[in-house]
Design an enzyme around this catalytic site. Structure first.
Site, PDB file in Angstrom:
ATOM      1  N   CYS A  66       0.843  -1.188   0.000  1.00  0.00           N
ATOM      2  CA  CYS A  66       0.000   0.000   0.000  1.00  0.00           C
ATOM      3  C   CYS A  66       0.884   1.245   0.000  1.00  0.00           C
ATOM      4  O   CYS A  66       1.801   1.347   0.813  1.00  0.00           O
ATOM      5  CB  CYS A  66      -0.878  -0.059   1.239  1.00  0.00           C
ATOM      6  SG  CYS A  66      -1.380   1.532   1.861  1.00  0.00           S
ATOM      7  N   GLU A  67       0.621   2.161  -0.926  1.00  0.00           N
ATOM      8  CA  GLU A  67       1.492   3.334  -1.028  1.00  0.00           C
ATOM      9  C   GLU A  67       1.207   4.366   0.072  1.00  0.00           C
ATOM     10  O   GLU A  67       1.955   5.322   0.226  1.00  0.00           O
ATOM     11  CB  GLU A  67       1.364   3.982  -2.411  1.00  0.00           C
ATOM     12  CG  GLU A  67       0.035   4.663  -2.668  1.00  0.00           C
ATOM     13  CD  GLU A  67      -0.054   5.228  -4.091  1.00  0.00           C
ATOM     14  OE1 GLU A  67       0.695   4.754  -4.960  1.00  0.00           O
ATOM     15  OE2 GLU A  67      -0.871   6.130  -4.311  1.00  0.00           O
ATOM     16  N   HIS A  68       0.147   4.155   0.816  1.00  0.00           N
ATOM     17  CA  HIS A  68      -0.168   5.106   1.893  1.00  0.00           C
ATOM     18  C   HIS A  68       0.503   4.729   3.205  1.00  0.00           C
ATOM     19  O   HIS A  68       0.737   5.585   4.045  1.00  0.00           O
ATOM     20  CB  HIS A  68      -1.689   5.198   2.091  1.00  0.00           C
ATOM     21  CG  HIS A  68      -2.398   5.651   0.862  1.00  0.00           C
ATOM     22  ND1 HIS A  68      -3.580   5.085   0.418  1.00  0.00           N
ATOM     23  CD2 HIS A  68      -2.076   6.598  -0.050  1.00  0.00           C
ATOM     24  CE1 HIS A  68      -3.944   5.673  -0.699  1.00  0.00           C
ATOM     25  NE2 HIS A  68      -3.062   6.589  -1.008  1.00  0.00           N
ATOM     26  N   HIS A  69       0.770   3.431   3.409  1.00  0.00           N
ATOM     27  CA  HIS A  69       1.368   2.989   4.669  1.00  0.00           C
ATOM     28  C   HIS A  69       2.641   2.155   4.474  1.00  0.00           C
ATOM     29  O   HIS A  69       3.307   1.831   5.437  1.00  0.00           O
ATOM     30  CB  HIS A  69       0.363   2.140   5.456  1.00  0.00           C
ATOM     31  CG  HIS A  69      -0.888   2.871   5.822  1.00  0.00           C
ATOM     32  ND1 HIS A  69      -2.028   2.848   5.044  1.00  0.00           N
ATOM     33  CD2 HIS A  69      -1.170   3.665   6.883  1.00  0.00           C
ATOM     34  CE1 HIS A  69      -2.960   3.593   5.611  1.00  0.00           C
ATOM     35  NE2 HIS A  69      -2.475   4.096   6.725  1.00  0.00           N
TER      36      HIS A  69
ATOM     37  N   GLN B 137      -5.080  -0.352  -4.728  1.00  0.00           N
ATOM     38  CA  GLN B 137      -5.653  -1.499  -5.440  1.00  0.00           C
ATOM     39  C   GLN B 137      -6.406  -1.083  -6.701  1.00  0.00           C
ATOM     40  O   GLN B 137      -6.371  -1.771  -7.718  1.00  0.00           O
ATOM     41  CB  GLN B 137      -6.579  -2.275  -4.485  1.00  0.00           C
ATOM     42  CG  GLN B 137      -7.018  -3.618  -5.073  1.00  0.00           C
ATOM     43  CD  GLN B 137      -7.835  -4.435  -4.098  1.00  0.00           C
ATOM     44  OE1 GLN B 137      -7.662  -4.324  -2.891  1.00  0.00           O
ATOM     45  NE2 GLN B 137      -8.747  -5.243  -4.610  1.00  0.00           N
TER      46      GLN B 137
ATOM     47  N   HIS C 214      -5.815  -6.116   3.067  1.00  0.00           N
ATOM     48  CA  HIS C 214      -4.868  -5.029   3.301  1.00  0.00           C
ATOM     49  C   HIS C 214      -4.394  -5.056   4.747  1.00  0.00           C
ATOM     50  O   HIS C 214      -5.209  -4.926   5.662  1.00  0.00           O
ATOM     51  CB  HIS C 214      -5.535  -3.675   3.013  1.00  0.00           C
ATOM     52  CG  HIS C 214      -5.846  -3.458   1.559  1.00  0.00           C
ATOM     53  ND1 HIS C 214      -5.286  -2.435   0.830  1.00  0.00           N
ATOM     54  CD2 HIS C 214      -6.639  -4.142   0.704  1.00  0.00           C
ATOM     55  CE1 HIS C 214      -5.732  -2.496  -0.424  1.00  0.00           C
ATOM     56  NE2 HIS C 214      -6.558  -3.521  -0.521  1.00  0.00           N
TER      57      HIS C 214
ATOM     58  N   CYS D   5      -2.858  -2.810   6.215  1.00  0.00           N
ATOM     59  CA  CYS D   5      -3.062  -1.504   6.856  1.00  0.00           C
ATOM     60  C   CYS D   5      -4.482  -1.394   7.418  1.00  0.00           C
ATOM     61  O   CYS D   5      -4.769  -0.504   8.204  1.00  0.00           O
ATOM     62  CB  CYS D   5      -2.741  -0.343   5.915  1.00  0.00           C
ATOM     63  SG  CYS D   5      -3.575  -0.378   4.339  1.00  0.00           S
TER      64      CYS D   5
HETATM   65 ZN   LIG Z   1      -2.698   1.531   3.553  1.00  0.00          ZN
END
Ligand SMILES: [Zn+2]
Length: 237
Positions: free
Chosen positions: A127-130, A168, A196, A198
């Site tokens: 995941c590019e956010h976490h 995704q 996920h 995250c």
């Molecule tokens: Zn994430």
């Protein structure tokens, strides 16, 4: 964008499709990525893998030290370099279009013109956010326009786009659009079903939820084809 139009309207002479130029070109002249493209800087590949690894390691070391870890410990001292190598050579090597798998096409000698479904392709991405993993199964399908592709290439394409920091929705669309280009048909479907970390290991800590995304092109936008695809992969939307 120009490159893409040229590629898709030029009759295929060779059997090898090189998508690397296309994917760079799609970022546009201003290198402003659209929502389907992974946001990359113009200088993304000015440095070599080795230079990237050497540059990342001290930064990761700094994060560990700030967290209070003693990097003199035998178990920890190799971690910064190990993580840097893993990022560049494994987890995120799909950022570089040079690592795009070569796509070999064959004539559809059997004139098989029903859909081909490759289901339960395992994928692991981050995941590019976490920067924590999400993973699951990808299901892809296409209806041949006269060319067919080696089945393992479908797995390789899923793997290539997974080896990037991802969301995704974008991952699903990147696989779908690349398949449309390679196979020279709009008739492509992709569904991804993922867990996920995250979501499950932090934050709301929901262990049971899955995220499903889909891409339907061409004939797969028709209800009947869509249902046939869903029946094959046995997921009810
Ligand atoms: Zn994430």
């Amino acid at each position: 964008m120009k490159q893409k139009e040229t590629l898709s309207t030029t009759p295929l002479k060779e059997q090898h499709i090189d998508l690397s130029n296309l994917l760079i070109e799609e970022m546009g002249d201003e290198h402003k990525a659209s929502s389907v493209e992974t946001p990359l800087r113009a200088d993304a590949f000015d440095t070599t893998d080795e230079e990237k690894i050497a540059a990342i390691a001290p930064h990761f070391k700094a994060i560990m030290e700030i967290l209070g870890m003693d990097l003199r410990d035998d178990s920890l001292k190799g971690t910064p370099l190990r993580v840097a190598k893993m990022y560049v050579k494994e987890l995120f090597q799909g950022l570089n279009p040079a690592n795009m798998p070569s796509m070999t096409l064959f004539e559809n000698k059997f004139q098989y013109n029903e859909m081909l479904v490759e289901k339960n392709i395992n994928f692991y991405t981050n995941c590019e956010h976490h920067f924590v993993p999400f993973f699951g199964k990808a299901h892809v399908a296409y209806i041949s326009s006269g060319k067919v592709i080696g089945l393992s290439k479908l797995n390789r394409l899923v793997e290539y786009f997974s080896k990037r920091p991802q969301v995704q929705e974008r991952l699903t669309m990147q696989i779908g659009k690349a398949l449309q280009t390679v196979l020279q048909t709009q008739d492509v479907a992709v569904m991804m079903d993922a867990k996920h970390l995250c979501v499950s290991s932090r934050g709301v800590k929901d262990d049971s939820s899955n995220t499903i995304t889909s891409f339907y092109g061409g004939k797969f936008q028709e209800e009947q084809k869509k249902m046939e695809f869903l029946k094959y992969i046995d997921i009810n939307e």
